[in-house]
Write an enzyme that holds these catalytic residues in place. Structure first.
Site, short mmCIF file in Angstrom:
data_model
loop_
_atom_site.label_atom_id
_atom_site.label_comp_id
_atom_site.label_asym_id
_atom_site.label_seq_id
_atom_site.Cartn_x
_atom_site.Cartn_y
_atom_site.Cartn_z
N PRO A 1 5.40 -4.64 -0.36
CA PRO A 1 5.32 -3.60 -1.48
C PRO A 1 5.04 -3.91 -2.62
CG PRO A 1 7.39 -3.59 -0.50
CD PRO A 1 6.56 -4.80 0.12
N GLY A 2 4.29 -3.27 -3.71
CA GLY A 2 4.32 -3.52 -5.23
C GLY A 2 4.88 -2.14 -5.75
N ARG A 3 3.92 -1.27 -5.65
CA ARG A 3 3.93 0.22 -6.20
C ARG A 3 5.36 0.61 -5.87
NH1 ARG A 3 -0.46 3.07 -7.98
NH2 ARG A 3 -1.72 1.72 -6.69
N TYR B 1 1.47 -1.59 -12.36
CA TYR B 1 0.37 -1.63 -12.90
C TYR B 1 0.06 -1.09 -14.18
CZ TYR B 1 -0.36 -2.88 -7.70
OH TYR B 1 -0.29 -3.40 -6.54
N CYS C 1 -11.53 2.94 -29.34
CA CYS C 1 -12.68 3.35 -29.84
C CYS C 1 -13.68 3.61 -28.57
CB CYS C 1 -13.32 2.60 -30.68
SG CYS C 1 -12.25 3.01 -32.31
N GLU C 2 -13.29 4.42 -27.65
CA GLU C 2 -14.24 4.74 -26.44
C GLU C 2 -13.62 6.06 -25.96
OE1 GLU C 2 -15.02 2.16 -23.19
OE2 GLU C 2 -14.51 0.19 -24.17
N GLY D 1 0.83 -1.21 -0.14
CA GLY D 1 -0.01 -0.05 0.05
C GLY D 1 0.79 1.22 0.06
N1 LLP Z 1 -0.61 -7.11 -1.10
C1 LLP Z 1 -1.75 -7.54 -1.20
C2 LLP Z 1 -2.59 -8.57 -0.68
C3 LLP Z 1 -2.47 -6.63 -2.38
O1 LLP Z 1 -3.68 -7.20 -2.84
C4 LLP Z 1 -1.74 -5.57 -2.96
C5 LLP Z 1 -2.36 -4.80 -4.16
C6 LLP Z 1 -0.19 -5.51 -2.73
C7 LLP Z 1 0.19 -6.20 -1.49
C8 LLP Z 1 0.42 -4.36 -3.06
O2 LLP Z 1 0.07 -2.98 -2.77
P1 LLP Z 1 0.86 -1.88 -3.37
O3 LLP Z 1 1.99 -1.90 -2.49
O4 LLP Z 1 1.34 -2.09 -4.83
O5 LLP Z 1 -0.02 -0.70 -3.20
N2 LLP Z 1 -4.28 -1.61 -10.03
C9 LLP Z 1 -4.29 -0.46 -8.74
C10 LLP Z 1 -3.67 -0.94 -7.70
C11 LLP Z 1 -4.25 -2.47 -7.05
C12 LLP Z 1 -3.71 -3.11 -5.99
C13 LLP Z 1 -4.08 -4.42 -5.62
N3 LLP Z 1 -3.52 -4.86 -4.38
C14 LLP Z 1 -3.59 0.54 -9.26
O6 LLP Z 1 -3.10 0.66 -10.66
O7 LLP Z 1 -3.44 1.71 -8.56
#
Ligand code: LLP
Length: 429
Positions: free
Chosen positions: A287-289, A385, A356-357, A244
């Site tokens: 962390p992902g983002r 993402y 086309c949207e 997050g």
């Molecule tokens: N852990 C779990 C269980 C999750 O579902 C997620 C993200 C993460 C970790 C990583 O979250 P982050 O650190 O990346 O915020 N497509 C959306 C984001 C969806 C995130 C879904 N779950 C966007 O482009 O903003």
């Protein structure tokens, strides 16, 4: 203070008005690989991982960083993070498959699914990956197949947060996680059948720049851990705060102060594990983002300029098939005209794609230099993402991805072709 986006994405440089990415002229890369093109900086991913790791480890010595593969599951990105020492958060059997291909050991993978099929659950359990349970039914179906040595449960810590409603994954409105009664029932059952080691997990949402909500939710999670400890006599091998952590997309947004965040979350953690007698668990986060967002840019060519009585449109070859975030969440991605960095920004445009949207808008009312057909735009912060959410909508083959490493570059994913559109289709004879 409004910051220059170059400060956020240190891979970017301005050389006489032309954009360099990790010291390579992006216009040269486009000559070779065409657009739409995702560029990924290996250095930036490594730097982000190390920064986070080095900050956290100063405050607690048992930490695990699980990379959330959903943000970007390019095999090279996975491999880079594996070699940094990351663990991996997977949400589907496909992500587990890719993580294993990238060399992650099963014991370093945590699967956090929702609405999981039984055959998927069996595959995951057979892969020896740790499962993070998201419903009581999931637990029962898992136990019908095997009794895992280690099990974790995703709880709903009552507080959610996120950059958009779609990205809030805790609190009353969400499908995710277990509430107190079912949480206790789940751990009770798992203990009765012989599960030996336990984790507890939350993930409250994505794109969070204000850390207070994470702290409040984590406090609730720790209180739940105490209840479980008191009622079922379980101690935890690991406690997972989820992902997050947000990143700035807009010039006026501020980065999270990671040192402060680490101090706050880990002092809460240490205080509560002592007070609640929770043993000596690992502190985990997912962390992902944060790890990959600013490691990448997306390059797009300008096809058309269209002026109507109301607007000026820049038509590019990236649409929501290539970058969904602006259409799906109204997300802001900063845009540079890669071949006109020194020109005054004296025009206002909507940057739109080829889909086309009418919702196919990458940027609305954006101040840019005068744009002409043939110009090259760079869309920033495209690493999280971005490609991961791309599609073949309108029958457009997906983009290519190039990895930059030490001034060299490598075609990490070939551009799809028309043949990719035929894949797995069968014509009835
Ligand atoms: N852990 C779990 C269980 C999750 O579902 C997620 C993200 C993460 C970790 C990583 O979250 P982050 O650190 O990346 O915020 N497509 C959306 C984001 C969806 C995130 C879904 N779950 C966007 O482009 O903003």
């Amino acid at each position: 203070m409004v910051r220059n986006m170059f400060e956020f994405q240190p891979s970017l440089k301005n050389k006489d008005g032309h954009l360099l990415f990790d010291n390579i002229n992006v216009e040269d890369l486009v000559k070779e690989f065409d657009t739409p093109l995702y560029l990924i900086s290996e250095k930036r991913i490594r730097d982000k991982y190390r920064t986070l790791h080095d900050i956290l480890i100063q405050d607690y010595d048992k930490i695990r960083i699980y990379y959330a593969a959903k943000a970007n599951s390019n095999l090279n990105v996975l491999k880079i993070l594996r070699t940094e020492g990351a663990y991996l958060d997977a949400v589907s059997p496909g992500e587990i498959f890719l993580a294993l291909k990238a060399g992650f050991l099963p014991e370093r993978i945590l699967f956090t699914g929702t609405s999981v099929r039984t055959d998927e659950l069996n595959f995951i359990a057979d892969s020896q990956v740790t499962v993070n349970i998201d419903s009581y039914s999931e637990l029962n179906r898992l136990l019908n197949h095997m009794i895992p040595k280690t099990l974790s449960v995703r709880i709903n810590p009552k507080i959610g947060s996120g950059h958009h409603d779609h990205c809030i994954t805790a609190g009353p409105e969400t499908k995710f996680g277990l509430w107190e009664e079912v949480t206790l029932k789940t751990y009770q059952k798992a203990k009765e059948v012989g599960v030996e080691k336990f984790g507890i997990h939350m993930h409250i949402g994505s794109g969070i720049l204000k850390i207070e909500s994470i702290l409040l939710a984590f406090n609730n999670l720790l209180s739940m851990a105490k209840k479980i400890r008191d009622k079922i006599n379980i101690t935890f091998e690991f406690i997972d705060m989820g992902g997050g952590l947000g990143v700035p997309y807009k010039p006026q947004e501020k980065e999270i102060d990671l040192t402060l965040f680490s101090k706050k979350i880990l002092s809460l953690f240490k205080r509560k594990i002592t007070e609640y007698n929770l043993g000596n668990p690992f502190f985990c986060l997912e962390p992902g983002r944060y790890l990959v967002s600013d490691s990448s840019i997306l390059l797009t060519s300008v096809n058309t300029i269209k002026v109507t009585p109301f607007k000026k449109f820049v038509g590019v070859d990236v649409g929501f098939n290539t970058l969904l975030r602006p259409s799906m969440y109204g997300s802001y991605h900063h845009i540079l005209v890669a071949n006109k960095l020194n020109s005054p920004k004296n025009q206002i445009y909507d940057v739109v794609g080829p889909i086309c949207e009418s919702g196919d808008v990458i940027a609305k009312n954006r101040q840019l230099p005068m744009v002409e057909e043939g110009d090259l735009l760079a869309i920033l912060n495209a690493g999280a993402y971005g490609f991961a959410m791309s599609s073949q909508y309108n029958s457009r083959p997906r983009a290519a991805e190039v990895l930059i490493k030490d001034k060299k570059y490598f075609l990490s994913r070939k551009r799809e072709t028309f043949n990719s559109l035929l894949l797995n289709q069968q014509i009835e004879k």
